[in-house]
Design an enzyme around this catalytic site. Structure first.
Site, mmCIF file in Angstrom:
data_model
loop_
_atom_site.group_PDB
_atom_site.id
_atom_site.type_symbol
_atom_site.label_atom_id
_atom_site.label_comp_id
_atom_site.label_asym_id
_atom_site.label_seq_id
_atom_site.Cartn_x
_atom_site.Cartn_y
_atom_site.Cartn_z
ATOM 1 N N LYS A 280 34.020 33.866 34.417
ATOM 2 C CA LYS A 280 34.721 35.035 33.890
ATOM 3 C C LYS A 280 35.884 34.583 33.012
ATOM 4 C CE LYS A 280 33.904 38.243 37.744
ATOM 5 N NZ LYS A 280 33.180 39.255 36.978
ATOM 6 N N ARG A 354 24.499 41.309 43.843
ATOM 7 C CA ARG A 354 23.137 41.740 44.161
ATOM 8 C C ARG A 354 22.342 40.616 44.817
ATOM 9 N NH1 ARG A 354 22.263 43.255 37.925
ATOM 10 N NH2 ARG A 354 24.531 43.405 38.098
HETATM 11 N N1 BES Z 1 32.404 41.688 40.992
HETATM 12 C C1 BES Z 1 31.864 41.905 39.705
HETATM 13 C C2 BES Z 1 31.954 43.352 39.269
HETATM 14 C C3 BES Z 1 33.315 43.849 38.887
HETATM 15 C C4 BES Z 1 33.868 43.492 37.678
HETATM 16 C C5 BES Z 1 33.998 44.709 39.685
HETATM 17 C C6 BES Z 1 35.111 43.983 37.307
HETATM 18 C C7 BES Z 1 35.220 45.205 39.323
HETATM 19 C C8 BES Z 1 35.782 44.851 38.134
HETATM 20 C C9 BES Z 1 30.394 41.512 39.672
HETATM 21 O O1 BES Z 1 30.054 40.451 40.465
HETATM 22 C C10 BES Z 1 30.093 41.132 38.274
HETATM 23 O O2 BES Z 1 30.636 40.170 37.817
HETATM 24 N N2 BES Z 1 29.234 41.892 37.611
HETATM 25 C C11 BES Z 1 28.905 41.645 36.271
HETATM 26 C C12 BES Z 1 27.421 41.879 36.120
HETATM 27 C C13 BES Z 1 26.886 41.456 34.780
HETATM 28 C C14 BES Z 1 26.933 39.942 34.661
HETATM 29 C C15 BES Z 1 25.461 41.948 34.655
HETATM 30 C C16 BES Z 1 29.701 42.598 35.390
HETATM 31 O O3 BES Z 1 29.902 43.750 35.778
HETATM 32 O O4 BES Z 1 30.170 42.165 34.335
HETATM 33 MN MN MN Z 2 30.364 38.586 39.515
#
Ligand code: BES
Ligand code: MN
Ligand code: ZN
Length: 521
Positions: A280, A354
């Site tokens: 990230k 997931r």
């Molecule tokens: N934990 C995150 C989702 C999230 C992001 C929650 C920001 C709250 C605030 C999750 O694990 C994630 O990183 N999801 C990705 C999925 C994508 C790679 C398809 C996302 O939402 O960017």
């Molecule tokens: Mn994630």
């Protein structure tokens, strides 16, 4: 803080502060009117001078009200009388607590709980006041060695009911409110802890201690036991971190028959989500310590349900690990085999929630569940769709979605039913495995739910995406405890159905003649 339920006149309370409501256009509530009369119109005079207009959430602290036995009277604006509803009630209670903490009054009697709202009884009024009060007083200052901004917490709060015959319902509402509030506090405390303290092992130990202290059962599975189960998807995420994973399983057998099908709650317990190899961006990454809020709220709801001794069987399942980049971490393109046997192509290691949930959903099958509800901070896309107001709600049964929506509505912890049509599955096709772990940018929260649905075919299932509602950013940064209230209400409703208590709680059992009428619904 100590809570009490009492019936009695406001002018006779020998206490540091009496809290009463006033509507816009200077309309007094019953309690405010009683104080006005004993003080020869003192309250009315204040309102006429215009210092307090009764706007919702406004407050005015009065000192030395003639002939009243209390030290202070706190006027709380309720807004327009005909628009006074559940949401406004909660807001007024919250405002009253905020004003109270700005004085040195350490004891108060609130008459806001005496108000009446259509479709809600005394028990509900007291329950909600208790929940909102404790939520408003919550602070997380465990790591502050100097506390410059410490707020004063009142020691004792008495909630008023109109009639002596209401005392019993009031006490029931208080007990429920305390259970919910303590479940929320438990969830918020876990969520606010930094990732270096709240590790998977810490989460598991805390969950076990909580369950055992309340007389429930706990089973904690370590890495070897998780491998034994064949949870290749969950383990693929866990192995990128030096922190070992855990699978937490808590059991509450509250139904008359231990063989009754349980409700199963599943919570995402990523104690820190760096994204893994699909790292990230740095900005705001600290907030990914909140990626275990699904786990925290499932545990908080479990705690409340056990404390309330809900007559249902309830299982909480929490897969917990870190998502870190390392030489052992998942790489984009890796293919793993889930416990269900389905193979998954990992195109983005940041879609890890997931990957751990799918194995927990398969594990849930062994309990022959009546229903499974998973709770997860699953997608940023859900925040884009619904903001920070409503939780995303997905289900493979519309009736279950309706049940959860209604539960959230009842307690002001709302969720919005999102579509989960088969067409969305198309986006998850992989040329090399049974399914891909991402579905591209369009409908990101839906394709995440669609992925999970493939592992939840054996039972009625719903998924709550709490990415936008589990915590607040900015100057009020902190966990919200949502959706503990929704989950507890859902479980309570299930218990009422199971025990044949057809009168839905929260609905008035008798007509109240003095109900404030609004014709809107
Ligand atoms: N934990 C995150 C989702 C999230 C992001 C929650 C920001 C709250 C605030 C999750 O694990 C994630 O990183 N999801 C990705 C999925 C994508 C790679 C398809 C996302 O939402 O960017
Ligand atoms: Mn994630
Ligand atoms: Zn995540």
């Amino acid at each position: 803080m100590e809570f009490n339920i009492k019936s009695g006149s406001p002018e006779k309370q020998r206490v540091a502060c009496v809290i009463v409501g006033v509507y816009e256009s200077r309309k007094l509530t019953l309690a405010a009117d009683l104080l006005d009369r004993v003080s020869n119109g003192f309250i009315g005079d204040v309102l006429r001078r215009g210092d307090m207009e009764g706007k919702l959430g406004s407050t005015l602290m009065l000192h030395a009200v003639p002939h009243a036995l209390c030290d202070r009277v706190l006027l709380v604006g309720l807004g327009k009388e005909r628009e006074f509803r559940a949401k406004e009630y909660r807001e007024a209670v919250r405002a009253s607590i905020k004003a109270l903490t700005q004085t040195s009054a350490n004891e108060a009697v609130s008459y806001l709980t005496e108000l009446t709202i259509k479709k809600h009884d005394v028990e509900w009024m007291i329950e909600q006041a208790t929940v909102v009060t404790l939520d408003a007083l919550y602070r997380f200052d465990r790591f502050k060695t100097r506390n410059d901004e410490a707020v004063r917490e009142p020691k004792k709060m008495t909630l008023a009911v109109q009639r002596r015959s209401d005392l019993n319902d009031g006490e029931k509402g208080l007990a429920r409110g305390l259970a919910i509030a303590e479940g929320m506090r438990f969830a918020k405390d876990l969520a606010n802890l930094p990732g270096n303290v709240c590790t998977p092992v810490y989460l598991a130990d805390t969950a076990r201690d909580m369950a055992l202290s309340l007389g429930a059962e706990a089973e904690i599975l370590d890495e070897a036991a998780i491998a034994e189960l064949g949870m290749g998807s969950f383990l693929s995420v866990a192995k990128g971190s030096v922190q070992p994973p855990r699978l937490i399983v808590l059991k509450h057998y509250g139904a008359k028959d231990k063989a009754d099908k349980p409700v199963v709650l599943v919570g995402k317990g990523i104690t820190f989500d760096s994204g893994g190899i699909s790292l990230k961006p740095g900005e705001g990454m600290d907030e990914m310590k909140y990626d275990m809020c699904g786990a925290a709220t499932v545990l908080g709801a479990f705690r409340a349900a056990v404390q309330m001794a809900l007559p249902i069987n309830l299982i909480a399942i929490v897969p917990t690990c870190e998502n870190m980049p390392s030489g052992n971490a998942n790489k984009p393109g890796d293919i793993v085999t889930s416990m269900s046997g389905q193979t998954i192509e990992i195109l983005n290691t940041d879609a890890e929630g997931r990957l751990i949930l799918c194995d927990a959903l398969t594990y849930a099958e062994r309990f022959a569940p009546a229903t499974v509800v998973d709770v997860a901070t699953l997608t940023g896309a859900c925040v884009i769709a619904l903001g920070h107001v409503t939780t995303g709600l997905f289900a493979n049964q519309d009736s279950l979605a309706r049940e959860l929506s209604a539960a959230g509505e009842e307690v002001g912890d709302r969720a919005w039913h999102m579509p989960l049509f088969d067409e969305y599955q198309e986006q998850l096709k992989s040329p090399f495995a049974d399914v891909a772990n991402i579905g591209g940018r369009p409908a990101g929260s839906i394709t995440a739910a669609a992925f999970l649905s493939r592992f939840a075919k054996a039972y009625d299932w719903a998924h709550l995406d709490i990415a936008g509602t589990a915590w607040k950013s900015g100057k009020d940064k902190g966990a919200t405890g949502r959706p503990v209230p929704l989950l507890v209400q859902f479980l309570q409703d299930r218990a009422d159905i199971a025990t044949g208590n057809v009168v839905r709680r929260g609905r008035p059992r008798r007509e109240t003649s003095d109900a404030i009428d609004d014709d809107a619904d």
